[in-house]
Write a protein that holds these residues in place. Structure first.
Motif, PDB file in Angstrom:
ATOM      1  N   UNK A   1       0.795  -1.215   0.000  1.00  0.00           N
ATOM      2  CA  UNK A   1       0.000   0.000   0.000  1.00  0.00           C
ATOM      3  C   UNK A   1       0.828   1.265   0.000  1.00  0.00           C
ATOM      4  N   UNK A   2       2.149   1.155  -0.014  1.00  0.00           N
ATOM      5  CA  UNK A   2       3.031   2.321  -0.002  1.00  0.00           C
ATOM      6  C   UNK A   2       3.427   2.704  -1.432  1.00  0.00           C
ATOM      7  N   UNK A   3       3.803   3.959  -1.645  1.00  0.00           N
ATOM      8  CA  UNK A   3       4.356   4.317  -2.955  1.00  0.00           C
ATOM      9  C   UNK A   3       5.589   3.474  -3.254  1.00  0.00           C
ATOM     10  N   UNK A   4       5.746   3.083  -4.510  1.00  0.00           N
ATOM     11  CA  UNK A   4       6.872   2.252  -4.892  1.00  0.00           C
ATOM     12  C   UNK A   4       8.135   3.056  -5.157  1.00  0.00           C
ATOM     13  N   UNK A   5       9.238   2.361  -5.414  1.00  0.00           N
ATOM     14  CA  UNK A   5      10.527   3.052  -5.622  1.00  0.00           C
ATOM     15  C   UNK A   5      10.532   3.936  -6.866  1.00  0.00           C
ATOM     16  N   UNK A   6       9.630   3.686  -7.807  1.00  0.00           N
ATOM     17  CA  UNK A   6       9.580   4.502  -9.023  1.00  0.00           C
ATOM     18  C   UNK A   6       8.292   5.331  -9.096  1.00  0.00           C
ATOM     19  N   UNK A   7       7.676   5.556  -7.937  1.00  0.00           N
ATOM     20  CA  UNK A   7       6.474   6.401  -7.919  1.00  0.00           C
ATOM     21  C   UNK A   7       6.808   7.787  -8.459  1.00  0.00           C
ATOM     22  N   UNK A   8       5.898   8.344  -9.241  1.00  0.00           N
ATOM     23  CA  UNK A   8       6.091   9.689  -9.778  1.00  0.00           C
ATOM     24  C   UNK A   8       4.748  10.411  -9.818  1.00  0.00           C
ATOM     25  N   UNK A   9       4.807  11.721  -9.900  1.00  0.00           N
ATOM     26  CA  UNK A   9       3.609  12.523 -10.135  1.00  0.00           C
ATOM     27  C   UNK A   9       4.027  13.836 -10.772  1.00  0.00           C
ATOM     28  N   UNK A  10       3.100  14.424 -11.510  1.00  0.00           N
ATOM     29  CA  UNK A  10       3.375  15.653 -12.223  1.00  0.00           C
ATOM     30  C   UNK A  10       3.327  16.859 -11.286  1.00  0.00           C
ATOM     31  N   UNK A  11       3.802  17.988 -11.784  1.00  0.00           N
ATOM     32  CA  UNK A  11       3.763  19.244 -11.028  1.00  0.00           C
ATOM     33  C   UNK A  11       3.322  20.354 -11.971  1.00  0.00           C
ATOM     34  N   UNK A  12       2.570  21.310 -11.429  1.00  0.00           N
ATOM     35  CA  UNK A  12       2.111  22.422 -12.251  1.00  0.00           C
ATOM     36  C   UNK A  12       2.110  23.703 -11.420  1.00  0.00           C
TER      37      UNK A  12
END
Length: 793
Positions: free
Chosen positions: A51-62
């Protein structure tokens, strides 16, 4: 005839005899305890099985740099924004999707998600004007006047209802950013007439406006690992999925307007009078709310309107959205609160109509809310938290819009008071869900509304232990909804746009389910740790339901898949029946006797009882480490606080049970152990379908009571029927299932042995009316106390 030894083995092993049935849809066990398995998405490097973010979790920024001008006379907003979009994904992008939420009010560009209607509903809801407005071309909705890149070169774009696609001139590769500009304007709608979250309210008695500027600028859609672009149309129901970023916003408005907004104002000294700015500085260290803009100043501005303009400048970092409220009618007060040593300025904005309630309560409730939510989730990370009275309820980062206006004479009803307190707590609480723990509201309303309603309930309980919580926590409060026919119920996991019973489905049922987990299934310590871990893992990220379910399992070592499956994916109610009770006592001198079975035998007199005290209130009352806000600050105590302390509980009644005997030869050691014991064989059936723990209250003939709790896993081998034996030291007078109504059992008439009859609703109502008529109005303490309290304040 069964041997007593058999029953002893049942007690020692705590196992149930059941047929060896294969796990299949026709089975009477196993299905409700199946792992969620393929129902949840497959874990990967972005989102792990824990249930945790993975080692390659990503998200955009604006990031946004916005300049806006508010035209009061034309009720029009004109803006220009520079957007910097960061592609942190591993994918190449050829276009960007933006949300144009103001098109909700457009006759031609709205999402056009229509519902069925009848003539009776149209007339009763007075929606003819709305129908006419939405079928004829109107002047509402976003007007995009120009879109260019950073160098001023025009960009191609396409508008599809409430979504706009901007074509990129070149591929935006991973790790790159793209800067572009948008000019736009729109006419602000009358929110009180046409609805919606943003708009204006007009006060004809003084000719002034109150503007709530929300969903007002073209905003980037979320592009994520689990769904790509979230560009589902905005229908007005499902709320928002938004990208984190930094904001700088300049708002020009009439010079006598007061503006409250997301973030921190950068130029108070320029927009406030010297006296107001001095009050602002004093408020930084005050222990009580200070009026930065006073009621007298607000009244004077309402009469002498300025034709000049001022520009307010705000900055906010790492937020997913930006909103603001503006009016010359605002009184503004402020005080600091401290969360783990960090100062948070708590502030409120309100008109004269709301002054009796908001001046007394609002800012203090804001402070109480951020401190309580911080305790149950993560420390509040922002420098500001604000409550704006605008006759509605809606949330944005660091600011929310609420309701709660007094009568013209300054009085207010109990319902208005607690409604106002509840909505302020709820909307301020949304700073955590979904403004920080940033779920996708467009898909899963319950992930923000349900989780927030649950912590709202905890916060209300810690504000005042007599807070009249009715729908967002106590299990009994959801019973009427759970009793509805199956074809009128929907799983919590239903998409936001398709929910019929939005309140119960998105708010109360998930909140109630979490409270059942905390108080009945997991226990407070275990639940609180796991819930806080979910908040910590997904703060400033984009969680999904699977991330929540898996984290709660992972951090508690409790396999809760049966609960997620039943409560969130299913519609079955809880209805556990106590079908029969057999009583056995050892008799070593006589031969085996006939078993006398007593099955739910009725008795003559009904049992009178008040609603059970909420189990959360009981535990909070006994916890010496808890300090209620109304104890720490007695200024919060009004008539209603004192009145509720005078309630008198109803009497309770005991019931008799049958006695039976049973005999079986045993060795002397065993005989000595059980010689004085009482054995009870109870049979239960699961009539509702949703499994729950068995909570059994034993009342003994000496008047003492005992509550025994058996985990829900007792149903795992037979989900419809259980027979279980209990060994007791004393003879039992009566047995009751779920005595504190913790499990949302929809039928408590089959929870007692011996069976008890209850008064009808008509009988209860008639008794109450007779009691009220017996009290002379001249001696009515309620009226006298309220008049005294109103004069004192």
């Amino acid at each position: 005839m069964r041997r007593l030894l058999f029953f002893l083995l049942c007690i020692c092993s705590s196992t149930l005899w059941a047929q060896d049935i294969q796990n299949n849809p026709g089975s009477n066990h196993g299905n409700r305890f199946e792992q969620l398995g393929a129902i949840l998405p497959t874990p990967n490097e972005y989102r792990t099985a824990s249930g945790a973010p993975g080692p390659k979790y990503w998200q955009q920024r604006c990031d946004y740099d916005i300049k806006a001008d508010l035209d009061e006379d034309k009720q029009k907003l004109t803006g220009s924004e520079t957007i910097t979009y960061y592609n942190n994904s591993p994918n190449e992008l050829t276009y960007l999707w933006l949300q144009l939420d103001e098109n909700e009010h457009s006759a031609k560009d709205n999402a056009n998600y229509q519902d069925g209607s009848t003539m009776r509903k149209i007339i009763s809801d007075q929606t003819v004007d709305m129908m006419e407005r939405m079928t004829k071309d109107n002047d509402y909705g976003d007007k995009i006047t120009k879109i260019t890149d950073a160098l001023g070169k025009p960009l191609q774009y396409m508008i599809n209802k409430t979504m706009m696609r901007v074509e990129l001139p070149t591929v935006l590769k991973p790790g790159q950013k793209f800067i572009f500009k948008i000019d736009w304007n729109y006419h602000i709608s009358d929110r009180m007439k046409y609805g919606g979250r943003g708009g204006y309210e007009y006060f004809p008695e003084d000719g002034n406006y109150l503007f709530t500027i929300t969903q007002w600028y073209p905003r980037l859609c979320v592009y994520s690992d689990f769904q790509g672009w979230q560009n589902n149309q905005f229908t007005g129901r499902g709320e928002f999925a938004l990208t984190f970023g930094n904001f700088k916003v300049q708002m020009s408005a009439p010079a006598d307007y007061v503006i409250g907004a997301t973030g921190e104002c950068q130029n108070y000294q320029q927009v406030l009078t010297p006296a107001q700015f001095a009050r602002w500085q004093k408020a930084q260290t005050t222990k009580e709310p200070i009026e930065i803009v006073t009621l007298d100043e607000a009244k004077a501005r309402m009469v002498n309107k300025s034709k000049e303009k001022k520009t307010w400048i705000f900055k906010a970092d790492n937020v997913r959205d930006f909103a603001w409220g503006a009016s010359r009618r605002f009184v503004w007060d402020a005080m600091p609160a401290y969360v783990e040593g960090k100062k948070v300025m708590c502030m409120s904005y309100y008109g004269k109509e709301a002054y009796p309630l908001y001046r007394r309560f609002s800012t203090k409730v804001v402070a109480h809310t951020i401190k309580t939510y911080s305790h149950f989730t993560i420390p509040f990370p922002y420098p500001v938290a604000q409550s704006v009275e605008a006759s509605n309820g809606m949330e944005y980062p660091m600011i929310c819009f609420n309701y709660g206006r007094a009568e013209k004479d300054g009085s207010y009803s109990e319902a208005t008071k607690y409604g106002m307190l509840g909505v302020v707590i709820h909307e301020v609480g949304h700073n955590f869900f979904p403004m920080i723990i940033n779920s996708d509201e467009r898909q899963w309303s319950w992930m923000d509304e349900g989780l927030n309603s649950f912590v709202e309930y905890l916060t209300e309980e810690l504000f005042d232990n007599k807070f009249p919580v009715r729908g967002k926590g106590p299990a009994w409060a959801i019973i009427d909804y759970m009793k509805l026919p199956k074809n009128e119920l929907e799983p919590i996991m239903t998409n936001s746009e398709n929910i019929i019973g939005f309140g119960p489905n998105a708010y109360t049922k998930p909140a109630t389910g979490l409270n059942i987990l905390r108080e009945t299934i997991m226990g407070r310590d275990l639940f609180d740790y796991a819930f806080k871990e979910y908040a910590r893992r997904w703060a400033f990220k984009h969680p999904t339901p699977a991330d929540f379910f898996r984290t709660m399992n992972d951090a508690s070592a409790e396999n809760l898949d049966w609960f997620w499956r039943g409560w969130f994916y299913g519609t079955d109610p809880v209805d556990i029946s106590l079908d029969s009770v057999k009583h056995f006592t050892p008799d070593f001198d006589n031969p085996p006797a006939k078993i006398d079975t007593t099955i739910m035998r009725s008795i003559d007199k009904p049992m009178h009882s008040k609603y059970p005290e909420d189990v959360s209130k009981e535990r909070n009352k006994d916890d010496k480490n808890i300090s209620f806000a109304t104890d720490a600050d007695t200024a919060l105590r009004d008539f209603y606080w004192r009145y509720t302390r005078g309630q008198i509980p109803y009497d309770t009644t005991k019931f008799a049970v049958h006695n039976t005997q049973y005999d079986e030869p045993l060795d002397e050691a065993t005989k000595q152990k059980i010689a004085d014991k009482q054995f009870y064989e109870l049979q239960f059936s699961n009539k509702g379908g949703l499994v729950m723990p068995l909570i059994i209250e034993w009342t003994y003939k000496d008047g003492t009571k005992e509550i025994e709790r058996i985990p829900a896993q007792v149903w795992r081998k037979n989900e419809t029927h259980i027979t279980k034996v209990f060994m007791k030291d004393k003879e039992v007078e009566s047995i009751k299932l779920d005595p504190n109504r913790e499990t949302a059992d929809i039928d408590d008439t089959n929870n007692n042995w011996p069976k008890v009859t209850t008064e009808s609703k008509f009988q209860v109502f008639k008794a109450k009316q007779q009691l009220l008529r017996s009290i002379p109005q001249s001696n009515n303490p309620m009226q006298k106390a309220m008049e005294k309290d109103k004069k004192a304040f």
